[in-house]
Structure formats: structure tokens, C-alpha cells
Design a protein around this motif. Sequence first.
Motif, PDB file in Angstrom:
ATOM      1  N   GLN A 156     -69.511 -21.972 -12.790  1.00 46.30           N
ATOM      2  CA  GLN A 156     -68.835 -21.450 -13.983  1.00 46.30           C
ATOM      3  C   GLN A 156     -67.330 -21.511 -13.792  1.00 46.30           C
ATOM      4  O   GLN A 156     -66.821 -21.206 -12.713  1.00 46.30           O
ATOM      5  CB  GLN A 156     -69.282 -20.007 -14.204  1.00 46.30           C
ATOM      6  N   HIS A 157     -66.642 -21.887 -14.845  1.00 47.63           N
ATOM      7  CA  HIS A 157     -65.183 -21.908 -14.844  1.00 47.63           C
ATOM      8  C   HIS A 157     -64.716 -21.116 -16.057  1.00 47.63           C
ATOM      9  O   HIS A 157     -65.043 -21.465 -17.177  1.00 47.63           O
ATOM     10  CB  HIS A 157     -64.669 -23.351 -14.904  1.00 47.63           C
TER      11      HIS A 157
ATOM     12  N   GLY B  58     -72.503 -35.533 -12.491  1.00 44.57           N
ATOM     13  CA  GLY B  58     -71.506 -35.019 -11.550  1.00 44.57           C
ATOM     14  C   GLY B  58     -70.090 -35.485 -11.775  1.00 44.57           C
ATOM     15  O   GLY B  58     -69.147 -34.739 -11.562  1.00 44.57           O
ATOM     16  N   GLU B  59     -69.903 -36.726 -12.225  1.00 45.78           N
ATOM     17  CA  GLU B  59     -68.547 -37.238 -12.420  1.00 45.78           C
ATOM     18  C   GLU B  59     -67.796 -36.510 -13.531  1.00 45.78           C
ATOM     19  O   GLU B  59     -66.589 -36.597 -13.633  1.00 45.78           O
ATOM     20  CB  GLU B  59     -68.569 -38.742 -12.745  1.00 45.78           C
ATOM     21  N   GLN B  60     -68.511 -35.812 -14.401  1.00 39.60           N
ATOM     22  CA  GLN B  60     -67.874 -35.156 -15.547  1.00 39.60           C
ATOM     23  C   GLN B  60     -67.332 -33.763 -15.226  1.00 39.60           C
ATOM     24  O   GLN B  60     -66.857 -33.083 -16.114  1.00 39.60           O
ATOM     25  CB  GLN B  60     -68.867 -35.065 -16.704  1.00 39.60           C
ATOM     26  N   PHE B  61     -67.373 -33.347 -13.980  1.00 41.35           N
ATOM     27  CA  PHE B  61     -66.909 -32.010 -13.633  1.00 41.35           C
ATOM     28  C   PHE B  61     -65.392 -31.915 -13.528  1.00 41.35           C
ATOM     29  O   PHE B  61     -64.856 -30.858 -13.285  1.00 41.35           O
ATOM     30  CB  PHE B  61     -67.545 -31.538 -12.320  1.00 41.35           C
TER      31      PHE B  61
ATOM     32  N   PRO C 246     -71.615 -27.247  -3.847  1.00 33.14           N
ATOM     33  CA  PRO C 246     -72.325 -28.482  -4.183  1.00 33.14           C
ATOM     34  C   PRO C 246     -72.267 -28.760  -5.686  1.00 33.14           C
ATOM     35  O   PRO C 246     -72.660 -27.932  -6.496  1.00 33.14           O
ATOM     36  CB  PRO C 246     -73.760 -28.198  -3.729  1.00 33.14           C
ATOM     37  N   ILE C 247     -71.740 -29.917  -6.033  1.00 35.42           N
ATOM     38  CA  ILE C 247     -71.671 -30.328  -7.437  1.00 35.42           C
ATOM     39  C   ILE C 247     -73.023 -30.960  -7.774  1.00 35.42           C
ATOM     40  O   ILE C 247     -73.448 -31.900  -7.105  1.00 35.42           O
ATOM     41  CB  ILE C 247     -70.526 -31.333  -7.669  1.00 35.42           C
ATOM     42  N   PRO C 248     -73.703 -30.442  -8.787  1.00 34.90           N
ATOM     43  CA  PRO C 248     -75.021 -31.006  -9.128  1.00 34.90           C
ATOM     44  C   PRO C 248     -74.912 -32.445  -9.623  1.00 34.90           C
ATOM     45  O   PRO C 248     -73.909 -32.826 -10.224  1.00 34.90           O
ATOM     46  CB  PRO C 248     -75.536 -30.084 -10.236  1.00 34.90           C
ATOM     47  N   GLU C 249     -75.946 -33.221  -9.314  1.00 33.92           N
ATOM     48  CA  GLU C 249     -75.975 -34.604  -9.790  1.00 33.92           C
ATOM     49  C   GLU C 249     -76.045 -34.642 -11.309  1.00 33.92           C
ATOM     50  O   GLU C 249     -75.503 -35.525 -11.949  1.00 33.92           O
ATOM     51  CB  GLU C 249     -77.151 -35.342  -9.179  1.00 33.92           C
ATOM     52  N   SER C 250     -76.781 -33.696 -11.877  1.00 34.04           N
ATOM     53  CA  SER C 250     -76.823 -33.548 -13.333  1.00 34.04           C
ATOM     54  C   SER C 250     -76.956 -32.063 -13.632  1.00 34.04           C
ATOM     55  O   SER C 250     -77.472 -31.298 -12.828  1.00 34.04           O
ATOM     56  CB  SER C 250     -77.979 -34.333 -13.948  1.00 34.04           C
ATOM     57  N   ALA C 251     -76.446 -31.668 -14.761  1.00 32.58           N
ATOM     58  CA  ALA C 251     -76.461 -30.254 -15.136  1.00 32.58           C
ATOM     59  C   ALA C 251     -76.471 -30.151 -16.656  1.00 32.58           C
ATOM     60  O   ALA C 251     -76.183 -31.112 -17.362  1.00 32.58           O
ATOM     61  CB  ALA C 251     -75.249 -29.534 -14.569  1.00 32.58           C
ATOM     62  N   ILE C 252     -76.794 -28.957 -17.117  1.00 30.76           N
ATOM     63  CA  ILE C 252     -76.717 -28.663 -18.547  1.00 30.76           C
ATOM     64  C   ILE C 252     -75.442 -27.846 -18.749  1.00 30.76           C
ATOM     65  O   ILE C 252     -75.216 -26.853 -18.061  1.00 30.76           O
ATOM     66  CB  ILE C 252     -77.951 -27.872 -19.027  1.00 30.76           C
ATOM     67  N   HIS C 253     -74.627 -28.287 -19.680  1.00 31.25           N
ATOM     68  CA  HIS C 253     -73.311 -27.687 -19.911  1.00 31.25           C
ATOM     69  C   HIS C 253     -73.368 -26.741 -21.116  1.00 31.25           C
ATOM     70  O   HIS C 253     -73.768 -27.134 -22.198  1.00 31.25           O
ATOM     71  CB  HIS C 253     -72.303 -28.805 -20.162  1.00 31.25           C
ATOM     72  N   PHE C 254     -72.942 -25.495 -20.884  1.00 28.57           N
ATOM     73  CA  PHE C 254     -72.889 -24.483 -21.939  1.00 28.57           C
ATOM     74  C   PHE C 254     -71.463 -23.945 -22.037  1.00 28.57           C
ATOM     75  O   PHE C 254     -70.680 -24.069 -21.101  1.00 28.57           O
ATOM     76  CB  PHE C 254     -73.840 -23.323 -21.633  1.00 28.57           C
ATOM     77  N   HIS C 255     -71.175 -23.306 -23.163  1.00 28.12           N
ATOM     78  CA  HIS C 255     -69.846 -22.728 -23.407  1.00 28.12           C
ATOM     79  C   HIS C 255     -69.983 -21.293 -23.917  1.00 28.12           C
ATOM     80  O   HIS C 255     -70.916 -20.985 -24.651  1.00 28.12           O
ATOM     81  CB  HIS C 255     -69.093 -23.514 -24.488  1.00 28.12           C
TER      82      HIS C 255
ATOM     83  N   SER D 165     -58.801 -17.293 -29.481  1.00 33.95           N
ATOM     84  CA  SER D 165     -57.734 -18.027 -30.183  1.00 33.95           C
ATOM     85  C   SER D 165     -56.670 -18.560 -29.233  1.00 33.95           C
ATOM     86  O   SER D 165     -56.008 -19.544 -29.533  1.00 33.95           O
ATOM     87  CB  SER D 165     -57.085 -17.128 -31.238  1.00 33.95           C
ATOM     88  N   ASP D 166     -56.508 -17.943 -28.051  1.00 37.54           N
ATOM     89  CA  ASP D 166     -55.536 -18.438 -27.078  1.00 37.54           C
ATOM     90  C   ASP D 166     -56.147 -19.446 -26.111  1.00 37.54           C
ATOM     91  O   ASP D 166     -55.515 -19.870 -25.153  1.00 37.54           O
ATOM     92  CB  ASP D 166     -54.901 -17.282 -26.308  1.00 37.54           C
ATOM     93  N   GLY D 167     -57.412 -19.821 -26.336  1.00 39.73           N
ATOM     94  CA  GLY D 167     -58.074 -20.818 -25.500  1.00 39.73           C
ATOM     95  C   GLY D 167     -58.933 -20.237 -24.401  1.00 39.73           C
ATOM     96  O   GLY D 167     -59.597 -20.971 -23.684  1.00 39.73           O
ATOM     97  N   GLY D 168     -58.915 -18.925 -24.224  1.00 41.37           N
ATOM     98  CA  GLY D 168     -59.731 -18.292 -23.193  1.00 41.37           C
ATOM     99  C   GLY D 168     -61.215 -18.482 -23.461  1.00 41.37           C
ATOM    100  O   GLY D 168     -61.646 -18.542 -24.612  1.00 41.37           O
ATOM    101  N   GLY D 169     -61.980 -18.581 -22.405  1.00 37.61           N
ATOM    102  CA  GLY D 169     -63.419 -18.749 -22.524  1.00 37.61           C
ATOM    103  C   GLY D 169     -63.985 -19.255 -21.217  1.00 37.61           C
ATOM    104  O   GLY D 169     -63.296 -19.286 -20.197  1.00 37.61           O
ATOM    105  N   ALA D 170     -65.252 -19.645 -21.229  1.00 39.07           N
ATOM    106  CA  ALA D 170     -65.898 -20.087 -19.995  1.00 39.07           C
ATOM    107  C   ALA D 170     -66.807 -21.278 -20.254  1.00 39.07           C
ATOM    108  O   ALA D 170     -67.373 -21.423 -21.337  1.00 39.07           O
ATOM    109  CB  ALA D 170     -66.702 -18.938 -19.397  1.00 39.07           C
ATOM    110  N   ASP D 171     -66.925 -22.108 -19.226  1.00 42.79           N
ATOM    111  CA  ASP D 171     -67.869 -23.226 -19.195  1.00 42.79           C
ATOM    112  C   ASP D 171     -68.905 -22.905 -18.128  1.00 42.79           C
ATOM    113  O   ASP D 171     -68.560 -22.450 -17.033  1.00 42.79           O
ATOM    114  CB  ASP D 171     -67.172 -24.535 -18.837  1.00 42.79           C
ATOM    115  N   TYR D 172     -70.154 -23.173 -18.437  1.00 38.72           N
ATOM    116  CA  TYR D 172     -71.270 -22.903 -17.538  1.00 38.72           C
ATOM    117  C   TYR D 172     -72.008 -24.218 -17.297  1.00 38.72           C
ATOM    118  O   TYR D 172     -72.416 -24.887 -18.245  1.00 38.72           O
ATOM    119  CB  TYR D 172     -72.242 -21.900 -18.168  1.00 38.72           C
ATOM    120  N   TYR D 173     -72.179 -24.588 -16.036  1.00 42.09           N
ATOM    121  CA  TYR D 173     -72.896 -25.800 -15.668  1.00 42.09           C
ATOM    122  C   TYR D 173     -74.158 -25.379 -14.916  1.00 42.09           C
ATOM    123  O   TYR D 173     -74.080 -24.947 -13.768  1.00 42.09           O
ATOM    124  CB  TYR D 173     -72.018 -26.699 -14.788  1.00 42.09           C
TER     125      TYR D 173
END
Length: 171
Positions: free
Chosen positions: A166-167, A121-124, A134-143, A148-156
Motif C-alpha cells: 500500500q502507498h 510487477g513493472e507497473q509499480f 517482494p514486488i508481486p509478479e502480478s497484483a490487483i490494483h485498488f484505490h 481534493s488535494d490528491g491525498g489517498g491510497a493505492d492498494y496492490y
Amino acid sequence: MSVVLALVLRRKALKTFFVATTIAALAFIPLCAGVGSIVDSQRFGVFKYETYADVRDFRIERYLPPHARNITLDKYAMGHRAMYTITLEDLTEYLDQLWADADGQSFVSREDLGHGESIVGEQFDHSFDGLDWPIPESAIHFHSPVQSDGGGADYYFDTRTSTVLQHAGYW
């Protein structure tokens, strides 16, 4: 007499034109801001959807898995944050397809992103500040692939609840 009257009328017409032009120029910016504010209130903010098909926003659809359900979206101009339920299998199949479609065109390779690592959770960071999610205590992080301009998404993915936080950023 008629020459004097013509000059007076011409002067009044020029003054009226100048005043009207000045008022129009000064009112243009607040008018645009008002219209923008009305449009933004319908376009940005927190929205809830039952299914992917209900979202109907091309910017979000390119990062949202079609099997997502019970979707809450926080939309803003340069991205969105989402919370939804999905199975781990459906999420990983979706991400595998995104990476296959990118065909090596991601600005950062999948291996360099640490794809599929467990986090606590602290890594969010501040990705979900201001939302009462609710921020999960632990999660699996995907991308997703990175543009090229930095656009994309993070999935927890929270393995306990089958919920994804998702961000996504795009500009």
C-alpha cells in the motif's frame, strides 16, 4: 564618580544583553532541528505491528484496513508505505465502505481510477523503492477515494500470498 560607574554598568548590561540575545537567536534553529530530529526518529521510519489496533496513528488508520495483520509500515511526513496480510474479501469490503463513506465526494470517481484491475510487477513505478519488500509478479490494483488535494491510497493485492503493498499520501 557614581555617574561614571552607572554609565559603565549600563554599557556592560547592554553588551551582556546583546550578546545573550545574539547567542539565543543563533542557537534557536539548531536547537529546534535537534528536537525535531529526536521526535522524527520516533515518528518516522520502518515499524512492525501485529494488528491494526497496535498502530495507533490516526494518519495511517484512515487508510489501513482493520483486518490487516503482520503490518510493516514505512512512515514519512507526507504519507506511508505499508505491507500486510489480509484476505481479498476483507480488503474489498473495507474499500467498498471507504467509497460508501465518501458518498460521491472523491475528487476522482472510482470508475475513472480503474479500480480492481490486474497489473504486472513493472507497473509499480518507484512507489516501493528502497524497501526490500517482494514486488508481486502480478497484483490487483485498488484505490481509496481521492481527496481534493490528491491525498489517498493505492492498494496492490497479491493473490498468491494474500499480501497487500500500500502507498498512501496525505498533506
